[in-house]
Write a protein that holds these residues in place. Structure first.
Motif, PDB file in Angstrom:
ATOM      1  N   LYS A   1     -25.102 107.280   9.854  1.00  0.00           N
ATOM      2  CA  LYS A   1     -24.335 108.320  10.521  1.00  0.00           C
ATOM      3  C   LYS A   1     -24.292 109.577   9.651  1.00  0.00           C
ATOM      4  CE  LYS A   1     -20.653 108.258  13.814  1.00  0.00           C
ATOM      5  NZ  LYS A   1     -21.561 108.928  14.708  1.00  0.00           N
ATOM      6  N   ALA A   2     -24.059 109.368   8.347  1.00  0.00           N
ATOM      7  CA  ALA A   2     -24.009 110.506   7.427  1.00  0.00           C
ATOM      8  C   ALA A   2     -25.342 111.242   7.456  1.00  0.00           C
ATOM      9  CB  ALA A   2     -23.703 110.016   6.018  1.00  0.00           C
ATOM     10  N   TRP A   3     -26.431 110.497   7.468  1.00  0.00           N
ATOM     11  CA  TRP A   3     -27.770 111.095   7.507  1.00  0.00           C
ATOM     12  C   TRP A   3     -27.908 111.991   8.733  1.00  0.00           C
ATOM     13  CZ3 TRP A   3     -32.017 111.353   4.459  1.00  0.00           C
ATOM     14  CH2 TRP A   3     -33.194 111.798   5.041  1.00  0.00           C
ATOM     15  N   GLU A   4     -27.478 111.458   9.876  1.00  0.00           N
ATOM     16  CA  GLU A   4     -27.613 112.230  11.113  1.00  0.00           C
ATOM     17  C   GLU A   4     -26.867 113.561  11.013  1.00  0.00           C
ATOM     18  OE1 GLU A   4     -27.692 108.282  13.889  1.00  0.00           O
ATOM     19  OE2 GLU A   4     -26.056 109.698  14.104  1.00  0.00           O
ATOM     20  N   PHE A   5     -25.626 113.533  10.468  1.00  0.00           N
ATOM     21  CA  PHE A   5     -24.846 114.768  10.415  1.00  0.00           C
ATOM     22  C   PHE A   5     -25.414 115.766   9.439  1.00  0.00           C
ATOM     23  CE2 PHE A   5     -21.352 112.074  12.015  1.00  0.00           C
ATOM     24  CZ  PHE A   5     -21.388 112.638  13.260  1.00  0.00           C
TER      25      PHE A   5
ATOM     26  N   ASN B   1     -29.791 128.654   6.251  1.00  0.00           N
ATOM     27  CA  ASN B   1     -29.459 127.296   6.654  1.00  0.00           C
ATOM     28  C   ASN B   1     -28.163 126.875   5.991  1.00  0.00           C
ATOM     29  OD1 ASN B   1     -31.253 126.375   8.503  1.00  0.00           O
ATOM     30  ND2 ASN B   1     -32.671 125.514   6.992  1.00  0.00           N
ATOM     31  N   LEU B   2     -27.188 126.560   6.801  1.00  0.00           N
ATOM     32  CA  LEU B   2     -25.889 126.188   6.248  1.00  0.00           C
ATOM     33  C   LEU B   2     -25.672 124.688   6.383  1.00  0.00           C
ATOM     34  CD1 LEU B   2     -23.642 129.000   7.802  1.00  0.00           C
ATOM     35  CD2 LEU B   2     -24.489 128.865   5.453  1.00  0.00           C
ATOM     36  N   PHE B   3     -25.161 124.081   5.314  1.00  0.00           N
ATOM     37  CA  PHE B   3     -24.710 122.684   5.372  1.00  0.00           C
ATOM     38  C   PHE B   3     -23.290 122.689   4.839  1.00  0.00           C
ATOM     39  CE2 PHE B   3     -29.229 122.388   5.493  1.00  0.00           C
ATOM     40  CZ  PHE B   3     -29.445 121.397   6.432  1.00  0.00           C
ATOM     41  N   ILE B   4     -22.375 122.519   5.763  1.00  0.00           N
ATOM     42  CA  ILE B   4     -20.966 122.741   5.415  1.00  0.00           C
ATOM     43  C   ILE B   4     -20.177 121.450   5.525  1.00  0.00           C
ATOM     44  CG2 ILE B   4     -18.856 123.954   6.121  1.00  0.00           C
ATOM     45  CD1 ILE B   4     -20.707 126.163   7.292  1.00  0.00           C
ATOM     46  N   THR B   5     -19.384 121.171   4.481  1.00  0.00           N
ATOM     47  CA  THR B   5     -18.409 120.082   4.569  1.00  0.00           C
ATOM     48  C   THR B   5     -17.021 120.670   4.379  1.00  0.00           C
ATOM     49  OG1 THR B   5     -19.949 118.430   3.713  1.00  0.00           O
ATOM     50  CG2 THR B   5     -17.615 117.917   3.534  1.00  0.00           C
ATOM     51  N   PHE B   6     -16.150 120.442   5.334  1.00  0.00           N
ATOM     52  CA  PHE B   6     -14.747 120.803   5.152  1.00  0.00           C
ATOM     53  C   PHE B   6     -14.066 119.652   4.411  1.00  0.00           C
ATOM     54  CE2 PHE B   6     -14.545 123.472   9.339  1.00  0.00           C
ATOM     55  CZ  PHE B   6     -14.970 124.604   8.659  1.00  0.00           C
ATOM     56  N   VAL B   7     -13.224 120.009   3.428  1.00  0.00           N
ATOM     57  CA  VAL B   7     -12.522 118.989   2.641  1.00  0.00           C
ATOM     58  C   VAL B   7     -11.025 119.175   2.886  1.00  0.00           C
ATOM     59  CG1 VAL B   7     -12.170 118.037   0.331  1.00  0.00           C
ATOM     60  CG2 VAL B   7     -14.397 119.022   0.943  1.00  0.00           C
TER      61      VAL B   7
ATOM     62  N   LYS C   1     -25.307 125.175   0.773  1.00  0.00           N
ATOM     63  CA  LYS C   1     -24.524 123.925   0.866  1.00  0.00           C
ATOM     64  C   LYS C   1     -23.107 124.183   0.350  1.00  0.00           C
ATOM     65  CE  LYS C   1     -26.655 120.363  -0.990  1.00  0.00           C
ATOM     66  NZ  LYS C   1     -27.467 119.631  -1.979  1.00  0.00           N
ATOM     67  N   PHE C   2     -22.163 124.174   1.253  1.00  0.00           N
ATOM     68  CA  PHE C   2     -20.798 124.541   0.870  1.00  0.00           C
ATOM     69  C   PHE C   2     -19.802 123.417   1.104  1.00  0.00           C
ATOM     70  CE2 PHE C   2     -22.757 128.651   1.977  1.00  0.00           C
ATOM     71  CZ  PHE C   2     -22.493 129.356   0.806  1.00  0.00           C
ATOM     72  N   LEU C   3     -18.909 123.265   0.117  1.00  0.00           N
ATOM     73  CA  LEU C   3     -17.718 122.429   0.294  1.00  0.00           C
ATOM     74  C   LEU C   3     -16.581 123.397   0.497  1.00  0.00           C
ATOM     75  CD1 LEU C   3     -17.875 120.052  -2.799  1.00  0.00           C
ATOM     76  CD2 LEU C   3     -18.293 119.410  -0.422  1.00  0.00           C
ATOM     77  N   ILE C   4     -15.971 123.386   1.648  1.00  0.00           N
ATOM     78  CA  ILE C   4     -14.872 124.317   1.908  1.00  0.00           C
ATOM     79  C   ILE C   4     -13.576 123.515   1.837  1.00  0.00           C
ATOM     80  CG2 ILE C   4     -13.932 125.995   3.519  1.00  0.00           C
ATOM     81  CD1 ILE C   4     -16.731 126.794   4.208  1.00  0.00           C
ATOM     82  N   ASP C   5     -12.848 123.778   0.766  1.00  0.00           N
ATOM     83  CA  ASP C   5     -11.709 122.952   0.350  1.00  0.00           C
ATOM     84  C   ASP C   5     -10.388 123.570   0.850  1.00  0.00           C
ATOM     85  OD1 ASP C   5      -9.543 122.084  -1.248  1.00  0.00           O
ATOM     86  OD2 ASP C   5     -10.571 122.396  -3.141  1.00  0.00           O
ATOM     87  N   GLY C   6      -9.611 122.769   1.589  1.00  0.00           N
ATOM     88  CA  GLY C   6      -8.287 123.222   2.028  1.00  0.00           C
ATOM     89  C   GLY C   6      -8.330 124.132   3.241  1.00  0.00           C
TER      90      GLY C   6
ATOM     91  N   GLU D   1     -20.405 125.335  12.642  1.00  0.00           N
ATOM     92  CA  GLU D   1     -19.458 124.216  12.551  1.00  0.00           C
ATOM     93  C   GLU D   1     -19.801 123.441  11.288  1.00  0.00           C
ATOM     94  OE1 GLU D   1     -18.609 121.391  15.394  1.00  0.00           O
ATOM     95  OE2 GLU D   1     -18.001 122.825  16.917  1.00  0.00           O
ATOM     96  N   PRO D   2     -18.854 122.689  10.760  1.00  0.00           N
ATOM     97  CA  PRO D   2     -19.213 121.854   9.605  1.00  0.00           C
ATOM     98  C   PRO D   2     -20.139 120.725  10.044  1.00  0.00           C
ATOM     99  CG  PRO D   2     -17.050 121.252  10.408  1.00  0.00           C
ATOM    100  CD  PRO D   2     -17.469 122.463  11.190  1.00  0.00           C
ATOM    101  N   ASN D   3     -20.982 120.290   9.103  1.00  0.00           N
ATOM    102  CA  ASN D   3     -21.803 119.105   9.371  1.00  0.00           C
ATOM    103  C   ASN D   3     -20.958 117.847   9.243  1.00  0.00           C
ATOM    104  OD1 ASN D   3     -23.499 121.360   8.120  1.00  0.00           O
ATOM    105  ND2 ASN D   3     -24.992 120.109   9.200  1.00  0.00           N
TER     106      ASN D   3
END
Ligand SMILES: Nc1ncnc2c1ncn2[C@@H]1O[C@H](COP(=O)(O)OP(=O)(O)OP(=O)(O)O)[C@@H](O)[C@H]1O
Ligand SMILES: O=c1ccn([C@@H]2O[C@H](COP(=O)(O)O)[C@@H](O)[C@H]2O)c(=O)[nH]1
Ligand SMILES: [Mg+2]
Length: 237
Positions: free
Chosen positions: A29-33, A50-56, A130-135, A153-155
């Motif tokens: 599942k993680a791979w797909e996202f 190319n954006l790869f975004i994770t919201f934390v 590749k961004f970790l967007i924290d808070g 949207e976040p991945n």
């Protein structure tokens, strides 16, 4: 109540006690996202790179910043803490900074345009996509503003699930001189968190993007719960 509404992936991986062999479906599942093509809106940042975004996400003191530092070290993301960007704006003595200070002291959520403006500026000036967007996003208004202004949207979305007593203990022990790390403001922050985070979590859960992490344990134990989310796609982008 909300446990019933979480995505399959977060239910599978919410327990730190789960043996590694059970994590195959999760890794897939993680791979797909992580490998999905990001949304590209006309004239938006996502159009340019190319954006790869994770919201934390998680309550005050749940360990977001601590775990982000480990993710950066291990997986080469750029860490953007929305709270930290707001504190830098206060330090710059700008007009916005004065408004932001008043809101942070009261544990309130700063208007979305101000926060997204700061995030956008950082994202534009960074070569890494590749961004970790924290808070962030802290409420639905934040979420919608981000999607409209950034055009992405976040991945994936990490949610650190931590009991209130533990969050209070951690924040009071933090000792970084933050104006909002006192018991009165912490109580206000916890109230705001409780009142506003659920719709955001629910939204991403329904989209199957949510990874709920048990935030109790040592920092290293928690990172071992986080690692598989990122390990599944290491080297793919
Ligand atoms: N697993 C842990 N066990 C005990 N203390 C921890 C753990 N993780 C982080 N801490 C400590 O708790 C405090 C809060 O952690 P951190 O700053 O990472 O939280 P946060 O979620 O970013 O909080 P905030 O939303 O207020 O910025 C820090 O002093 C940190 O060193
Ligand atoms: O998106 C955001 C992020 C933060 N705030 C305000 O800042 C403080 C501190 O945030 P941390 O994530 O704990 O560093 C928070 O209580 C809010 O007042 C915000 O409004 N919007
Ligand atoms: Mg933090």
């Amino acid at each position: 109540m909300w446990r019933r509404a979480t995505s399959l992936s977060s239910l599978i991986f919410s327990s730190s006690r789960r043996p590694l062999r059970d994590q195959g479906a999760y890794s897939l599942k993680a791979w797909e996202f992580f490998c999905a093509e990001p949304f590209k809106g006309e004239g938006c940042l996502s159009k340019e790179k190319n954006l790869f975004i994770t919201f934390v996400l998680g309550g005050p003191g749940s360990g977001k910043g601590t775990q982000c530092a480990k993710i950066v070290e291990n997986f080469g993301y750029t860490h953007l803490s929305a709270g930290e960007l707001l504190r830098q704006e206060i330090a710059s003595n700008s007009e916005d900074g004065a408004v932001i200070l008043d809101m942070i002291k009261e544990g309130k959520i700063v208007p979305s345009e101000m926060t997204v403006k700061l995030l956008k500026k950082e994202m534009e000036s960074c070569d890494n996509g590749k961004f970790l967007i924290d808070g962030f996003p802290r409420n639905e208004e934040n979420r919608i503003a981000f999607e409209q202004i950034i055009g992405a949207e976040p991945n994936s979305v990490l949610f650190f699930d931590c009991p209130e007593e533990e969050m209070i203990k951690r924040v009071l022990n933090r000792n970084e001189g933050r104006v909002d790390d006192n018991i009165d403001t912490i109580r206000k922050r916890l109230k705001v968190f409780a009142a506003s985070h659920y719709p955001v979590i629910e939204y991403y859960s329904k989209k199957g993007k949510l990874y709920k992490i048990d935030a109790i344990g040592t920092e290293d134990e928690i990172f071992e719960r986080v690692r598989p989310v990122f390990a599944a796609c290491k080297g793919a982008h």
